[in-house]
Design a protein around this motif. Structure first.
Motif, mmCIF file in Angstrom:
data_model
loop_
_atom_site.group_PDB
_atom_site.id
_atom_site.type_symbol
_atom_site.label_atom_id
_atom_site.label_comp_id
_atom_site.label_asym_id
_atom_site.label_seq_id
_atom_site.Cartn_x
_atom_site.Cartn_y
_atom_site.Cartn_z
ATOM 1 N N LEU A 1 -6.549 -17.574 2.537
ATOM 2 C CA LEU A 1 -6.507 -16.862 1.403
ATOM 3 C C LEU A 1 -7.856 -16.729 0.771
ATOM 4 C CD1 LEU A 1 -2.789 -17.156 0.001
ATOM 5 C CD2 LEU A 1 -3.686 -15.162 1.489
ATOM 6 N N ILE A 2 -8.409 -15.651 0.391
ATOM 7 C CA ILE A 2 -9.448 -15.456 -0.261
ATOM 8 C C ILE A 2 -9.229 -14.846 -1.741
ATOM 9 C CG2 ILE A 2 -12.010 -14.688 -0.444
ATOM 10 C CD1 ILE A 2 -11.924 -14.393 2.703
ATOM 11 N N ARG A 3 -9.018 -15.700 -2.673
ATOM 12 C CA ARG A 3 -8.746 -15.346 -4.157
ATOM 13 C C ARG A 3 -10.095 -15.211 -4.980
ATOM 14 N NH1 ARG A 3 -3.836 -14.885 -5.726
ATOM 15 N NH2 ARG A 3 -2.028 -15.983 -4.414
ATOM 16 N N ILE A 4 -10.003 -13.921 -5.526
ATOM 17 C CA ILE A 4 -11.199 -13.636 -6.341
ATOM 18 C C ILE A 4 -10.672 -13.262 -7.724
ATOM 19 C CG2 ILE A 4 -12.881 -11.971 -6.852
ATOM 20 C CD1 ILE A 4 -13.413 -13.757 -4.263
ATOM 21 N N GLY A 5 -10.785 -14.236 -8.561
ATOM 22 C CA GLY A 5 -9.861 -14.108 -9.888
ATOM 23 C C GLY A 5 -8.592 -14.119 -9.873
ATOM 24 N N THR A 6 -7.973 -12.988 -9.924
ATOM 25 C CA THR A 6 -6.272 -13.131 -9.592
ATOM 26 C C THR A 6 -6.046 -12.292 -8.665
ATOM 27 O OG1 THR A 6 -6.284 -11.138 -11.542
ATOM 28 C CG2 THR A 6 -5.944 -13.417 -12.188
ATOM 29 N N ARG A 7 -6.924 -11.732 -7.751
ATOM 30 C CA ARG A 7 -6.767 -10.687 -6.507
ATOM 31 C C ARG A 7 -6.996 -11.650 -5.603
ATOM 32 N NH1 ARG A 7 -7.032 -5.399 -8.578
ATOM 33 N NH2 ARG A 7 -6.098 -4.847 -6.460
ATOM 34 N N THR A 8 -6.542 -11.001 -4.398
ATOM 35 C CA THR A 8 -6.602 -11.833 -3.199
ATOM 36 C C THR A 8 -7.411 -10.537 -2.091
ATOM 37 O OG1 THR A 8 -4.621 -12.808 -3.220
ATOM 38 C CG2 THR A 8 -5.541 -12.682 -1.014
ATOM 39 N N LEU A 9 -8.387 -11.061 -1.582
ATOM 40 C CA LEU A 9 -9.271 -10.241 -0.514
ATOM 41 C C LEU A 9 -8.616 -10.215 0.810
ATOM 42 C CD1 LEU A 9 -11.794 -8.510 0.171
ATOM 43 C CD2 LEU A 9 -12.947 -10.482 0.222
ATOM 44 N N HIS A 10 -8.099 -9.251 1.298
ATOM 45 C CA HIS A 10 -7.422 -8.862 2.715
ATOM 46 C C HIS A 10 -8.361 -8.025 3.579
ATOM 47 C CE1 HIS A 10 -3.578 -10.500 0.993
ATOM 48 N NE2 HIS A 10 -3.664 -9.887 0.032
ATOM 49 N N VAL A 11 -8.450 -8.671 4.781
ATOM 50 C CA VAL A 11 -9.409 -7.915 5.665
ATOM 51 C C VAL A 11 -8.405 -7.229 6.826
ATOM 52 C CG1 VAL A 11 -11.268 -9.392 5.493
ATOM 53 C CG2 VAL A 11 -9.497 -10.161 7.109
ATOM 54 N N ALA A 12 -8.903 -6.005 7.554
ATOM 55 C CA ALA A 12 -8.198 -5.354 8.413
ATOM 56 C C ALA A 12 -9.352 -5.056 9.615
ATOM 57 C CB ALA A 12 -7.239 -4.370 7.830
ATOM 58 N N TYR A 13 -8.656 -4.782 10.817
ATOM 59 C CA TYR A 13 -9.667 -4.097 11.647
ATOM 60 C C TYR A 13 -10.309 -2.927 11.179
ATOM 61 C CZ TYR A 13 -7.109 -7.000 15.054
ATOM 62 O OH TYR A 13 -6.559 -7.954 15.718
ATOM 63 N N GLY A 14 -11.687 -2.860 11.485
ATOM 64 C CA GLY A 14 -12.541 -1.762 10.931
ATOM 65 C C GLY A 14 -12.893 -0.755 11.693
ATOM 66 N N GLY A 15 -14.105 0.164 11.462
ATOM 67 C CA GLY A 15 -14.185 0.921 12.214
ATOM 68 C C GLY A 15 -14.599 0.923 13.623
ATOM 69 N N SER A 16 -15.585 -0.081 13.766
ATOM 70 C CA SER A 16 -15.908 -0.546 15.079
ATOM 71 C C SER A 16 -14.878 -0.883 16.164
ATOM 72 C CB SER A 16 -17.001 -1.616 14.972
ATOM 73 O OG SER A 16 -18.357 -0.970 14.344
ATOM 74 N N PHE A 17 -13.889 -1.407 15.678
ATOM 75 C CA PHE A 17 -12.870 -1.962 16.274
ATOM 76 C C PHE A 17 -12.119 -0.644 16.812
ATOM 77 C CE2 PHE A 17 -8.436 -3.294 17.362
ATOM 78 C CZ PHE A 17 -8.568 -4.586 18.159
ATOM 79 N N TRP A 18 -11.720 0.150 16.145
ATOM 80 C CA TRP A 18 -10.965 1.411 16.468
ATOM 81 C C TRP A 18 -11.637 2.494 17.256
ATOM 82 C CZ3 TRP A 18 -6.205 0.086 16.102
ATOM 83 C CH2 TRP A 18 -5.866 -0.647 15.190
ATOM 84 N N LEU A 19 -12.927 2.590 16.889
ATOM 85 C CA LEU A 19 -13.992 3.545 17.808
ATOM 86 C C LEU A 19 -14.126 2.767 19.058
ATOM 87 C CD1 LEU A 19 -15.847 5.884 17.972
ATOM 88 C CD2 LEU A 19 -17.844 4.086 17.242
ATOM 89 N N LEU A 20 -14.273 1.568 19.271
ATOM 90 C CA LEU A 20 -14.296 0.947 20.768
ATOM 91 C C LEU A 20 -12.995 1.231 21.538
ATOM 92 C CD1 LEU A 20 -16.465 -0.502 22.784
ATOM 93 C CD2 LEU A 20 -15.207 -2.748 21.998
ATOM 94 N N LEU A 21 -11.660 1.112 20.751
ATOM 95 C CA LEU A 21 -10.759 1.276 21.306
ATOM 96 C C LEU A 21 -10.444 2.717 21.682
ATOM 97 C CD1 LEU A 21 -7.656 0.535 22.153
ATOM 98 C CD2 LEU A 21 -6.961 0.941 19.837
ATOM 99 N N ALA A 22 -10.961 3.501 20.885
ATOM 100 C CA ALA A 22 -10.793 5.157 21.203
ATOM 101 C C ALA A 22 -11.701 5.431 22.715
ATOM 102 C CB ALA A 22 -11.151 5.994 19.954
ATOM 103 N N ILE A 23 -13.017 4.903 22.587
ATOM 104 C CA ILE A 23 -13.839 5.208 23.670
ATOM 105 C C ILE A 23 -13.137 4.494 25.148
ATOM 106 C CG2 ILE A 23 -15.817 4.561 24.598
ATOM 107 C CD1 ILE A 23 -16.036 6.699 22.535
ATOM 108 N N ALA A 24 -12.431 3.398 24.915
ATOM 109 C CA ALA A 24 -11.910 2.622 25.976
ATOM 110 C C ALA A 24 -10.788 3.464 26.631
ATOM 111 C CB ALA A 24 -11.355 1.297 25.612
ATOM 112 N N LEU A 25 -9.922 4.288 25.694
ATOM 113 C CA LEU A 25 -9.068 5.026 26.145
ATOM 114 C C LEU A 25 -9.468 6.274 26.810
ATOM 115 C CD1 LEU A 25 -6.442 4.655 23.208
ATOM 116 C CD2 LEU A 25 -6.367 3.355 25.392
#
Length: 307
Positions: free
Chosen positions: A232-256
């Protein structure tokens, strides 16, 4: 110390839109695309359309394979929070904090809301590399010496070797193998273009399938970091969450896309070879095909009677 706090460098730090390596790769492939498009006026008929589509599609696949190696948005996350800006200071600022994770390292972005607060411009983008040959700890130490804002140092510390999160090795190794798989995919993409130009169409289709497979292997390699415990990355009272970004999904689309094109070429080779040859402009011109001899009129006075 300056008024009881560590001094900050006065220069403004602006978020970088593109990495210089990404720009160089895009310019090179755009130059190749423009060079090939200059040839299209010399191609007649529908072959011009097929040729243009093949060239642009192939170059697009190649540029994606290379560019995603230098992008920093395989995983991304943003959070807006009120947090302290400087060490040993109770002053709170309202900021947007972004985390961008790539194969070679991470970028931490800090942008104020508004940008001008406490008589300073809050607009930072700091890169911390972890690829083989780079020293993440040294980059983090330089950030400490420069006096970077506390939120940037806090997020960067989560990915250091000394952090209890223990995610540094996972991201470093996963990024290394994902990059290696992409370079293999680039080689197979290059070989497929050679096979299509020879032309050996069915083997070119097989190599496209291999290219798509290595892209999938690269994605699977990077996704292994999800198996590590969540930190967990807590900034103040909020939590920073990460998810797959544009490069990941773009590469998946090109692979398909490579799978679809490769399977289509192999299927057309066995089902409708003439159509496949038409798409690759390999059919012989009908005007050059052997035709029946037309009726010939001979002057009997000019022919030897013995014949």
């Amino acid at each position: 110390l300056f008024d009881g706090v560590y001094p900050f460098y006065p220069q403004q730090r602006k978020a970088a839109g593109f990495d210089i390596s990404t720009i160089i790769v895009i310019v090179v492939f755009l130059t190749l695309a423009c060079s090939f498009l200059l040839i299209t006026p010399g191609i007649r008929g529908r072959a011009r359309l097929y040729w243009t589509l093949r060239v642009l599609l192939s170059l697009f696949v190649g540029v994606v394979i290379v560019v995603v190696q230098f992008t920093g948005d395989w995983e991304t996350g943003w959070v807006q929070a009120n947090t302290s800006y400087k060490s040993f200071s109770p002053v709170q600022v309202n900021v947007d904090i972004g985390l961008h994770i790539g194969l070679a390292g991470l970028n931490v972005t800090l942008r104020g809301n508004p940008v001008e607060q406490i008589n300073e411009t809050i607009n930072y983008n700091e890169h911390f590399p972890w690829h083989f040959g780079a020293d993440y700890e040294h980059s983090y130490s330089e950030g400490l010496q420069k006096g970077l804002p506390s939120p940037i140092l806090y997020v960067a510390e989560k990915f250091s070797r000394q952090s209890p999160c223990s995610v540094h090795s996972q991201y470093r190794i996963a990024g290394h193998y994902a990059s290696a798989m992409l370079w293999v995919a680039f080689c197979t993409w290059f070989i497929s273009n050679i096979l299509f130009s020879m032309p050996v169409l069915i083997y070119g289709g097989y190599m496209l399938l291999v290219t798509g497979a290595f892209m999938i292997f690269s994605l699977l390699s990077f996704s292994t970091v999800r198996n590590s415990p969540t930190c967990l990355i807590r900034i103040g009272t909020r939590t920073l969450h990460v998810a797959y970004g544009g490069s990941f999904w773009l590469l998946l689309a090109i692979a398909l896309l490579c799978f679809v094109v490769g399977i289509t070429i192999v299927a057309m080779h066995y089902i409708n070879l003439d159509l496949l040859k038409t798409v690759f402009d390999l059919r012989e011109d009908k005007a050059e095909e052997p035709q029946e001899m037309p009726e010939v009129f001979i002057n009997p006075h000019s022919v030897d009677k013995g014949l």
